[in-house]
Design a protein around this motif. Structure first.
Motif, PDB file in Angstrom:
ATOM      1  N   SER A 195      14.145 -48.730  92.561  1.00 43.15           N
ATOM      2  CA  SER A 195      14.143 -48.287  91.171  1.00 43.15           C
ATOM      3  C   SER A 195      15.450 -48.583  90.452  1.00 43.15           C
ATOM      4  N   LYS A 196      16.478 -48.970  91.198  1.00 42.36           N
ATOM      5  CA  LYS A 196      17.759 -49.281  90.579  1.00 42.36           C
ATOM      6  C   LYS A 196      17.675 -50.603  89.821  1.00 42.36           C
ATOM      7  N   SER A 197      18.600 -50.778  88.889  1.00 39.43           N
ATOM      8  CA  SER A 197      18.617 -52.002  88.099  1.00 39.43           C
ATOM      9  C   SER A 197      19.076 -53.183  88.948  1.00 39.43           C
ATOM     10  N   ILE A 198      18.857 -54.379  88.411  1.00 39.89           N
ATOM     11  CA  ILE A 198      19.255 -55.585  89.127  1.00 39.89           C
ATOM     12  C   ILE A 198      20.770 -55.649  89.269  1.00 39.89           C
ATOM     13  N   GLY A 199      21.468 -55.220  88.235  1.00 38.25           N
ATOM     14  CA  GLY A 199      22.922 -55.214  88.315  1.00 38.25           C
ATOM     15  C   GLY A 199      23.431 -54.287  89.398  1.00 38.25           C
ATOM     16  N   THR A 200      22.802 -53.128  89.544  1.00 38.37           N
ATOM     17  CA  THR A 200      23.205 -52.191  90.592  1.00 38.37           C
ATOM     18  C   THR A 200      22.974 -52.785  91.979  1.00 38.37           C
ATOM     19  N   GLN A 201      21.826 -53.410  92.191  1.00 41.61           N
ATOM     20  CA  GLN A 201      21.549 -53.999  93.496  1.00 41.61           C
ATOM     21  C   GLN A 201      22.456 -55.194  93.771  1.00 41.61           C
TER      22      GLN A 201
END
Length: 443
Positions: free
Chosen positions: A331-337
């Motif tokens: 569920s995290k954003s692409i930037g977070t991953q």
């Protein structure tokens, strides 16, 4: 005629005291050998108690032995302490003549009315002495805990002592900040240059070079870290300001004259915020800017873990748990991953081998199936995956043998078709495949 052997050198003689006590208990025919053995054992016990009591007396820096020392000695020796003797008042001894050459000394006790004592209320049981530790102040700030007075109470007590009105009282901080005027002026000028939009690049570079090389800045470290953390919190939509604050942290970490080790726990939150933040930069800014910020934060994380990972044994595990949780949360954003994967790679190849490789196949399937992931995002994540896998490459094994089709099949089965296709397209694919397969031999 030889003299009899003397078994005891104290008043506990077998012929007198031991036999008298035995007769008082109803033991009439006590043999001489038993009396001698009891007398010697009693003498040993008394000497043991006196030795322990003398130690308490000496450690208390006294020359008079008190009943409290005897009680402490009995407690140490696991015996029941004395009752009814108060060490706060002097012991008065009386002398009684029993006969020619026989003198008896006894304690002159006060006469007590038992009826009065029985009708008195019982006293409270005294508490054992205990100690508690708490922080009076941390980095010049007094924590709000029950042990510390409240600011209002401090003002009230100061007013009561001085006898003046609150308007006439100037309340000073509880902890004095010993900063010279020069350091205060330096800090104000640095903050002004870093925050003002009118400052040109030359002035900012001069300030950053000063932070990286100037000695004597140790007292300003907590203020600079607090300034960086506050600016990051308030400017998450300004990618240029975030990058500048990371530059400030980088210059402080590289300054050889600053002992920044005690402040590592304050440095890590801003770095992790910019590494796994949900959204960095404004909506009008390009993706390139926030990825650049995350890459810089990952490099700082690698620098901190390399320099201080051995000193703080819990630093790497705590950071790894945080990043792994962000990496595995779909569920995290692409930037977070992307930031989490870059951070795990920055911590070290062992983290990639143990944690990233085992979850890479399932993670790639989820990312490929997500409809909200754009091609640009997939390209960025693929780049992060390749950099993480390259961390496993051993330079000595990178050019030994060619990779066979069997090895490629094993690699594809282990990391998944999505990651395998990504790896086979790069020039160093054979080195990556060998590094991954070699790492699985030790897992």
């Amino acid at each position: 005629m030889s003299s009899p052997v003397k078994y005891s050198y104290t008043l506990w003689s077998p012929s007198d005291t031991v036999r008298d006590v035995a007769e008082s208990l109803g033991i009439v025919n006590l043999s001489e050998d038993v009396a001698k053995a009891l007398a010697m054992d009693i003498e040993y016990r008394i000497n043991e108690v006196l030795e322990q009591a003398t130690k308490f007396m000496k450690h208390s820096k006294r020359t008079n032995l008190t009943t409290a020392d005897i009680s402490h000695a009995l407690r140490v020796l696991n015996n029941e302490p004395l009752y009814g003797y108060d060490s706060t008042r002097p012991v008065r001894m009386r002398e009684a003549i029993l006969g020619p050459g026989q003198t008896l000394y006894y304690i002159d006790d006060d006469e007590v009315d038992f009826e009065k004592i029985i009708n008195m209320p019982l006293p409270k049981v005294p508490r054992e002495v205990s100690f508690t530790a708490h922080w009076l102040a941390i980095e010049g700030v007094q924590p709000a805990i029950p042990q510390n007075p409240l600011p209002a109470e401090s003002r009230t007590s100061m007013t009561a002592v001085s006898g003046s009105t609150p308007a006439e009282v100037e309340v000073k901080p509880l902890v004095k900040h010993a900063l010279s005027k020069e350091l205060q002026l330096y800090f104000e000028r640095v903050v002004a240059v870093l925050t003002e939009d009118s400052s040109n690049a030359t002035m900012k570079n001069a300030v950053l070079n000063s932070l990286a090389n100037d000695p004597g800045l140790h007292q300003l470290i907590p203020y600079f870290i607090q300034f960086v953390a506050e600016k990051i919190r308030l400017n998450l939509k300004d990618a240029s300001m975030l990058y500048l604050m990371l530059q400030v942290l980088h210059r402080l970490l590289t300054n050889p004259t600053i002992f920044i080790e005690p402040y590592i726990h304050s440095v890590m939150p801003p770095i992790l915020t910019l590494l796994v933040g949900k959204r960095l930069g404004s909506s009008q800014s390009s993706n390139e800017e926030h990825y650049k910020v995350r890459d810089f934060a990952a490099s700082l994380l690698q620098q901190v873990c390399t320099q201080y990972g051995d000193t703080y044994h819990t630093l790497k595990p705590r950071v790894t748990r945080t990043l792994l949780k962000a990496f595995m949360d779909s569920s995290k954003s692409i930037g977070t991953q992307y930031g989490a994967l870059s951070g795990l790679r920055a911590i070290g190849p062992e983290v990639v081998r143990v944690l990233v490789l085992g979850n890479l196949k399932d993670w790639a399937v989820v990312i490929s199936a997500a409809s909200s992931v754009t091609d640009e995002d997939k390209r960025r994540l693929g780049k992060a995956v390749l950099e993480a896998l390259r961390a496993l490459i051993d330079p000595e094994l990178a050019t030994i043998d060619e990779v066979s089709d069997t090895d490629k099949d094993k690699f594809t089965e282990y990391v998944g078709q999505e990651v395998a296709n990504l790896v086979f397209e790069v020039d160093d694919s054979e080195a990556i495949v060998k590094a991954v397969l070699e790492s699985q031999k030790f897992s």
